[in-house]
Design an enzyme around this catalytic site. Structure first.
Site, PDB file in Angstrom:
ATOM      1  N   CYS A   1       0.836  -1.210   0.000  1.00 48.56           N
ATOM      2  CA  CYS A   1       0.000   0.000   0.000  1.00 48.56           C
ATOM      3  C   CYS A   1       0.869   1.258   0.000  1.00 48.56           C
ATOM      4  CB  CYS A   1      -0.922  -0.033   1.219  1.00 48.56           C
ATOM      5  SG  CYS A   1      -1.883   1.479   1.367  1.00 48.56           S
TER       6      CYS A   1
ATOM      7  N   CYS B   1      -0.439   4.115   2.232  1.00 55.49           N
ATOM      8  CA  CYS B   1      -0.282   3.904   3.678  1.00 55.49           C
ATOM      9  C   CYS B   1       1.182   4.096   4.090  1.00 55.49           C
ATOM     10  CB  CYS B   1      -0.685   2.481   4.079  1.00 55.49           C
ATOM     11  SG  CYS B   1      -2.129   1.848   3.278  1.00 55.49           S
ATOM     12  N   ASP B   2       2.107   3.577   3.305  1.00 51.32           N
ATOM     13  CA  ASP B   2       3.505   3.488   3.760  1.00 51.32           C
ATOM     14  C   ASP B   2       4.485   4.364   2.992  1.00 51.32           C
ATOM     15  OD1 ASP B   2       2.637   1.569   5.560  1.00 51.32           O
ATOM     16  OD2 ASP B   2       2.932  -0.065   4.150  1.00 51.32           O
TER      17      ASP B   2
END
Ligand code: NDP
Length: 308
Positions: free
Chosen positions: A132, A135-136
């Site tokens: 992701c 997200c990261d």
């Protein structure tokens, strides 16, 4: 007894809940994770009709709030068993003990990320490997990353990361991308993205954290090594359909077979969104499936009442 049990609070499931509630039905949505499904991790949505630009998180939150404000009940529990038939009613049980009975079920459980399936992939997850980018990605500011895949997700991720990282490799197993032409054009407009085409990841390098990738040419088998701080795997999804084996028909990849009305071959069970066999898996088609499945379930319930 609820009228409709909806499994999955992604775009298809929440749209189904909105349509069921507006049709006067009692709808209960089960979700094993957080609401929103896959779209929650998409940085920008630009192809949902009527909305010029919105983040996946904003879109998913708004959809969730809309369903709840219309009276849909959402249970955050993972369904582990389904029993019964349309004639007797269906009973579903959750991992944390939630039990619900309903006249119809709409399976909108979506799909999960496909893994590369190479040695060390699990070990490096969270230590350089991510599925992701939204997200990261921020953990890799100013660093070198790679994205694996050639679809819309991979190219979107590469463009997103190119704003944060010093350099981004995009590694794809073929010479041609699967992604839309507009997305390819955007990718190619970024100076810090290097395309590595017709290569696959053969090996992962590093001790505690990922430090590099060994790539293998699919043309001549030659090997190439690149140093990276992180790799984002975006090679498609696998339908989350294991629980429904034996209950509904599936194709060889595990997608649930259902017609355009989303009704499976099993009376009272519908499939909507990415888990259903279909050609185009988009936000719009997930929403469309949710509406179609809910209205078809409402019709079935009403026609059964008339017959009684
Ligand atoms: P896709 O299935 O579209 O693409 C997966 C990519 O991964 C393909 O390029 C495929 O290669 C590659 N791949 C698959 N397995 C492997 C493997 N084992 N090793 C290496 N590469 C592999 O998945 P996406 O997640 O990109 O997209 C899913 C759906 O969602 C699509 O319909 C897409 O259009 C849609 N989407 C739409 C967006 C939007 O409209 N804004 C945003 C993101 C996704 P190959 O091409 O060779 O098969």
């Amino acid at each position: 007894m609820a009228d409709i049990i909806i499994i999955g609070a992604g775009t298809a499931g929440l749209t189904a809940a909105i349509y069921a509630k507006r049709a006067g039905m009692e709808a209960v949505v089960f979700e094993s994770d957080s609401y929103g499904g896959q779209i929650i991790n998409t940085p920008e949505i630009e192809n949902y009709p009527g909305i010029k630009n919105v983040s996946g998180f904003e879109f998913a939150t708004s959809l969730y709030e809309q369903a709840v404000s219309l009276g849909a009940r959402v249970e955050f529990d993972k369904i582990v068993s389904i029993e019964g038939t349309y004639e007797t009613g269906f009973t579903v049980k959750g991992e944390y003990g939630t039990t619900e009975t309903g006249k119809c079920i709409i399976i909108a459980a979506g799909a999960r990320n496909r893994h590369m399936g190479i040695a060390g992939e699990e070990k490096f997850e969270g230590r350089g490997i991510s599925y992701c980018a939204t997200c990261d990605g921020s953990f890799f500011k100013g660093k070198t990353t790679a994205v694996v895949g050639g679809g819309n997700t991979a190219l979107e991720d590469a463009v997103y990361l190119s704003d944060l990282c010093e350099k981004v490799y995009i590694i794809h197993r073929r010479d041609e991308y699967r992604a839309d032409a507009a997305q390819v054009e955007l990718l190619r407009s970024r100076d810090n993205i290097e395309e590595v085409l017709s290569y696959v990841v053969k090996d992962l390098k590093g001790e505690d954290r990922l430090e590099g990738l060994v790539l293998e040419s699919r043309k001549d088998g030659s090997l190439r090594e690149i140093g990276v701080d992180g790799v984002f795997v975006a090679i498609g999804q696998i339908p989350s359909s294991d629980l429904y084996k034996g209950l509904v028909d599936m194709d060889e990849s595990g997608y649930i077979v259902a017609g355009e009305d989303c009704h499976t071959g099993t009376a009272g069970i519908f499939a909507a969104g990415d888990i259903r066999t279909k050609k185009v898996r988009q936000l719009t088609t997930a929403a469309s499936d949710g509406a179609v499945a809910a209205l078809a379930a409402c019709d079935l319930i009403r026609s059964s009442k008339k017959d009684q």
